[in-house]
Enzyme design. Structure first.
Site, PDB file in Angstrom:
ATOM      1  N   ASP A  39       0.838  -1.204   0.000  1.00 23.27           N
ATOM      2  CA  ASP A  39       0.000   0.000   0.000  1.00 23.27           C
ATOM      3  C   ASP A  39       0.873   1.254   0.000  1.00 23.27           C
ATOM      4  O   ASP A  39       1.973   1.245   0.573  1.00 23.27           O
ATOM      5  CB  ASP A  39      -0.897   0.027   1.251  1.00 23.27           C
ATOM      6  CG  ASP A  39      -1.962  -1.060   1.211  1.00 23.27           C
ATOM      7  OD1 ASP A  39      -2.249  -1.567   0.115  1.00 23.27           O
ATOM      8  OD2 ASP A  39      -2.504  -1.394   2.282  1.00 23.27           O
ATOM      9  N   TYR A  67       5.779  -8.836   8.584  1.00 26.25           N
ATOM     10  CA  TYR A  67       5.407  -7.434   8.726  1.00 26.25           C
ATOM     11  C   TYR A  67       5.466  -7.021  10.197  1.00 26.25           C
ATOM     12  O   TYR A  67       5.331  -7.852  11.099  1.00 26.25           O
ATOM     13  CB  TYR A  67       3.968  -7.196   8.241  1.00 26.25           C
ATOM     14  CG  TYR A  67       3.710  -7.502   6.801  1.00 26.25           C
ATOM     15  CD1 TYR A  67       3.782  -6.500   5.828  1.00 26.25           C
ATOM     16  CD2 TYR A  67       3.364  -8.789   6.384  1.00 26.25           C
ATOM     17  CE1 TYR A  67       3.516  -6.774   4.492  1.00 26.25           C
ATOM     18  CE2 TYR A  67       3.105  -9.072   5.059  1.00 26.25           C
ATOM     19  CZ  TYR A  67       3.188  -8.060   4.120  1.00 26.25           C
ATOM     20  OH  TYR A  67       2.938  -8.333   2.798  1.00 26.25           O
ATOM     21  N   ASP A  81      -7.789   0.940   7.365  1.00 26.25           N
ATOM     22  CA  ASP A  81      -6.609   1.594   7.939  1.00 26.25           C
ATOM     23  C   ASP A  81      -6.956   3.050   8.229  1.00 26.25           C
ATOM     24  O   ASP A  81      -8.062   3.514   7.951  1.00 26.25           O
ATOM     25  CB  ASP A  81      -5.376   1.456   7.033  1.00 26.25           C
ATOM     26  CG  ASP A  81      -5.544   2.146   5.684  1.00 26.25           C
ATOM     27  OD1 ASP A  81      -6.458   2.979   5.527  1.00 26.25           O
ATOM     28  OD2 ASP A  81      -4.750   1.850   4.772  1.00 26.25           O
ATOM     29  N   ARG A 172      -4.216  -5.211   6.926  1.00 24.20           N
ATOM     30  CA  ARG A 172      -5.321  -4.302   7.276  1.00 24.20           C
ATOM     31  C   ARG A 172      -6.545  -5.104   7.712  1.00 24.20           C
ATOM     32  O   ARG A 172      -7.226  -4.751   8.684  1.00 24.20           O
ATOM     33  CB  ARG A 172      -5.700  -3.455   6.053  1.00 24.20           C
ATOM     34  CG  ARG A 172      -4.752  -2.326   5.743  1.00 24.20           C
ATOM     35  CD  ARG A 172      -5.226  -1.527   4.565  1.00 24.20           C
ATOM     36  NE  ARG A 172      -5.090  -2.247   3.305  1.00 24.20           N
ATOM     37  CZ  ARG A 172      -5.996  -2.293   2.347  1.00 24.20           C
ATOM     38  NH1 ARG A 172      -7.150  -1.684   2.510  1.00 24.20           N
ATOM     39  NH2 ARG A 172      -5.767  -2.934   1.231  1.00 24.20           N
TER      40      ARG A 172
END
Length: 300
Positions: A39, A67, A81, A172
């Protein structure tokens, strides 16, 4: 032409396509491909394949990724988000223990519904394009796997955690689902990708650093060659009389290595130790068949 994989640090504000476009200018090379989108607001590791290594893009897209994310509880948004429109706000009255127990409950195989604000296509249209038009379509749940989840810091309503997961996972959506399971809602505050396959955050390079390395003539020292990407495969060097078969893209007899398990992949070299590509052992025929050819005789 430059052939190999470079570990790029994608900075906030850039899309993965932006990174590729800028690299084309820096390296003066068109044949470049990334290995899975991040993103625009996310940062971190983005392996980029150059030249003949673009054949590796799909292989790297399929790898597990790690992550570091920050979850904000109490807020639900349309994008899942903090960049999106706030749909709901709730008080956060859960305890640290409840939050940790809920987050760790997502370990293992899960079913995840892709978010509307994603690049996934339905009937030829990207979901985020439909979302921007105010449309919502049914999305089928997809199986994903969370191999490891670690709580790094908890200061409610914020929780920082690391997660190692399978391809096609939306962090997300994980944040959204954690909030839903806790009953207070949640969304992703920030996202940093720290690892893809062998590519680590500590070794990643910002575009400005890559540009400087090109000017200094040291860029090649940061490049992972195609051969190195398959260093875990056994190597096979054919005798001179088989070079022609290999150079013409044909299967080659397995005069050695007949005891390999069926479908074992190897690095194949001609008699001059020129790396040709990846071959797969075919036990029934006692030969090595072509899996992916990266180089031809004209390259040497």
């Amino acid at each position: 032409m430059i052939n190999g994989v470079i570990n790029v640090y994608k900075e906030k504000g850039y899309t993965s396509h932006d990174v590729v476009a800028k690299l084309r200018g820096i390296l003066r090379q068109k044949k470049i491909g990334h290995t899975g989108t991040l993103d625009p607001e996310a940062e971190g590791v983005l392996p980029v394949c150059l030249g003949k290594a673009t054949k590796l893009c799909e292989l790297l897209t399929d790898k597990t990724k790690t992550y570091e994310a920050v979850l904000r509880l109490g807020i639900v948004t349309d994008t899942q988000d903090m960049t999106g429109k706030v749909l709901e706000e709730h008080p956060v009255s859960v305890t640290d223990e409840e939050v940790e127990r809920t987050i760790l409950s997502f370990l293992g195989d899960q079913e995840q519904i892709p978010p509307m604000y994603s690049a996934l296509k339905v009937n030829g249209r990207k979901l985020y394009e439909l979302a921007r038009e105010g449309k919502e379509v049914e999305r089928k749940p997809r199986k994903v796997t969370f191999y490891e989840i670690k709580i790094l810091e908890m200061n409610l309503p914020l929780v920082r955690f690391s997660v190692t997961c399978s391809k096609g996972t939306y962090i997300r959506t994980l944040c959204h689902d954690i909030g839903a399971k806790l009953g207070c809602g949640g969304c992703m505050e920030s996202l940093l990708r720290t690892q893809v396959e062998r590519f680590m955050l500590k070794d990643s390079m910002k575009l400005s650093a890559i540009e400087a390395a090109v000017k200094e003539g040291t860029f090649d020292t940061h490049l992972v060659t195609i051969e190195e990407m398959f260093s875990h495969y056994e190597e096979v060097v054919v005798p001179k009389e088989m070079d022609k078969l290999l150079h013409n893209g044909n299967k080659v007899p397995a005069i050695t290595h007949q005891n390999l398990p069926d479908k074992t992949r190897v690095r194949m070299y001609d008699s001059n130790r020129h790396f040709i590509g990846i071959y797969e052992y075919q036990k029934r025929r006692e030969c090595f068949g072509v899996h992916t050819i990266f180089f031809t005789p004209q390259d040497f």
